[in-house]
Design an enzyme around this catalytic site. Sequence first.
Site, PDB file in Angstrom:
ATOM      1  N   LYS A  61      71.574  -4.599  68.057  1.00 20.20           N
ATOM      2  CA  LYS A  61      71.530  -5.434  66.904  1.00 20.20           C
ATOM      3  C   LYS A  61      70.116  -5.839  66.443  1.00 20.20           C
ATOM      4  CE  LYS A  61      71.875  -9.559  69.580  1.00 20.20           C
ATOM      5  NZ  LYS A  61      72.935 -10.617  70.295  1.00 20.20           N
ATOM      6  N   TYR A  76      40.603 -20.483  59.579  1.00 22.72           N
ATOM      7  CA  TYR A  76      41.399 -21.703  58.609  1.00 22.72           C
ATOM      8  C   TYR A  76      41.148 -23.105  59.376  1.00 22.72           C
ATOM      9  CZ  TYR A  76      43.183 -18.921  55.092  1.00 22.72           C
ATOM     10  OH  TYR A  76      43.278 -18.053  54.021  1.00 22.72           O
TER      11      TYR A  76
HETATM   12  C1  LIG Z   1      73.254 -10.319  71.602  1.00 26.92           C
HETATM   13  C2  LIG Z   1      74.590 -10.327  72.362  1.00 26.92           C
HETATM   14  C3  LIG Z   1      74.573  -9.624  73.471  1.00 26.92           C
HETATM   15  C4  LIG Z   1      73.281  -9.046  74.184  1.00 26.92           C
HETATM   16  O1  LIG Z   1      72.596 -10.185  74.797  1.00 26.92           O
HETATM   17  P1  LIG Z   1      71.369 -10.038  75.666  1.00 26.92           P
HETATM   18  O2  LIG Z   1      71.022 -11.350  76.194  1.00 26.92           O
HETATM   19  O3  LIG Z   1      70.369  -9.263  74.532  1.00 26.92           O
HETATM   20  O4  LIG Z   1      71.589  -8.895  76.721  1.00 26.92           O
HETATM   21  C5  LIG Z   1      75.885  -9.479  74.170  1.00 26.92           C
HETATM   22  N1  LIG Z   1      76.786  -9.829  73.164  1.00 26.92           N
HETATM   23  C6  LIG Z   1      76.896 -10.426  72.247  1.00 26.92           C
HETATM   24  C7  LIG Z   1      77.979 -10.911  71.539  1.00 26.92           C
HETATM   25  C8  LIG Z   1      75.535 -10.447  71.582  1.00 26.92           C
HETATM   26  O5  LIG Z   1      75.667 -11.214  70.442  1.00 26.92           O
END
Ligand SMILES: *Cc1c(COP(=O)(O)O)cnc(C)c1O
Length: 398
Positions: free
Chosen positions: A37, A285
């Site tokens: 993702k 800045y």
């Molecule tokens: C993001 C996510 C994961 C992975 O989580 P990590 O902490 O990056 O390993 C697993 N399951 C779901 C439903 C997620 O949204």
Amino acid sequence: MHTRPIWAEISRSRLISNFKKLQAVAAPHAGLLAVVKADAYGHGVPLCAPWLAEAGAGWLGVTSIEEGVAVRRLCPQARILGMCGLWPGEEDAVLEHTLVPTVWTVQHIDLLVRAARQRNAAASSIPVHLEIDTGMSRQGVALDELLAILDRIRATPALYLDGVFTHFASPEMLDSPQTDVQQQRFARALKIIATAGFHPTWIHAGNSSTLLAQDRLASLAALARQYNAKFLVRPGLALYGYALPFVQADGAPAQKMPVALEPVLRWKTRIAALRVVEAGAAVGYGATFVAAQTMRLALLPVGYADGLNRRLSNCGNVLVRGHRAAIVGRVSMDLTIVDVSKISDVAVGDEVALIGEQTAPNGTILRVTAEDQARWAGTISYEILCAISVRVPRVGVE
Ligand SMILES: *Cc1c(COP(=O)(O)O)cnc(C)c1O
């Protein structure tokens, strides 16, 4: 066209090696669903999804249907789970690109019913995964609404329940009482589902921390076995070489990291300009840094619009010629200034590691990791990685 010297190198061998190490940790108990993702946590889905599929990832996880469609184009064979429900207008894409949607509301199912009718979908031709909210109060069906959702799935012949899953809130806490409760509720949900006559092929739970902590893998896998389902864990962050530190239930730090993961991403730029300033010179800045003596400063063509966190202002460092160079003054939108006073032979065009390694003159390896930047910025490595903006091209390297 990318001519500005700022880029992220994404290492194929490191990603694959991390995947294989995690696969070995999981192997006695579980398969993996590799989470890609958020553009593979900022590493670039076009590079990472095919590499993971090639390394043997049978399942890939995304959190929007749009991402799912992109991953489908790259990985024609993979099972792709949209871990996000679906919005009106996305249901056709789910079917067209054979994505596996997560459902937990009646609306999700109604959308799929409509799309299935339009396509004259055959009976049991559309797999769905049902998410159970076991105590995170986020996505998923609550236990007291579970039967209603199961009835709706049963009343929709085109759908079949391919998987059931939940997500843990505090997986980096070892022996977490909260995770205990979540696991018990998950067990109850699975029993309700089996009693209602459903037999999902896949049961999944847990993330990178669950996998690396290892302590719950056997009991979760036993739960899946009880229902003749295959058990999966869903690592994301760990694939890319990072992990949250483990803590004890009382919050104290805990040492437990069975595998040496390697950061997959190196973030680089080059020195744009050098200048020598006298004592009293204001830098950047708001003049938040004033030179106490004569200094040599290097200008970097990177700023918060590239994702360099503004909280690294006057904090944190980068690597130049095997030395650490401190960030001085405020990180601006497109520019950052670092102190190279003590680095001899520094020159315009020198490569700078914002995240990565360099060898010091005495041979030791110096590193800056996303975790370092997260500590300096008061956040987590996840956010540092995901924040690296689209202005930064991702370049595949071995
Ligand atoms: C993001 C996510 C994961 C992975 O989580 P990590 O902490 O990056 O390993 C697993 N399951 C779901 C439903 C997620 O949204």
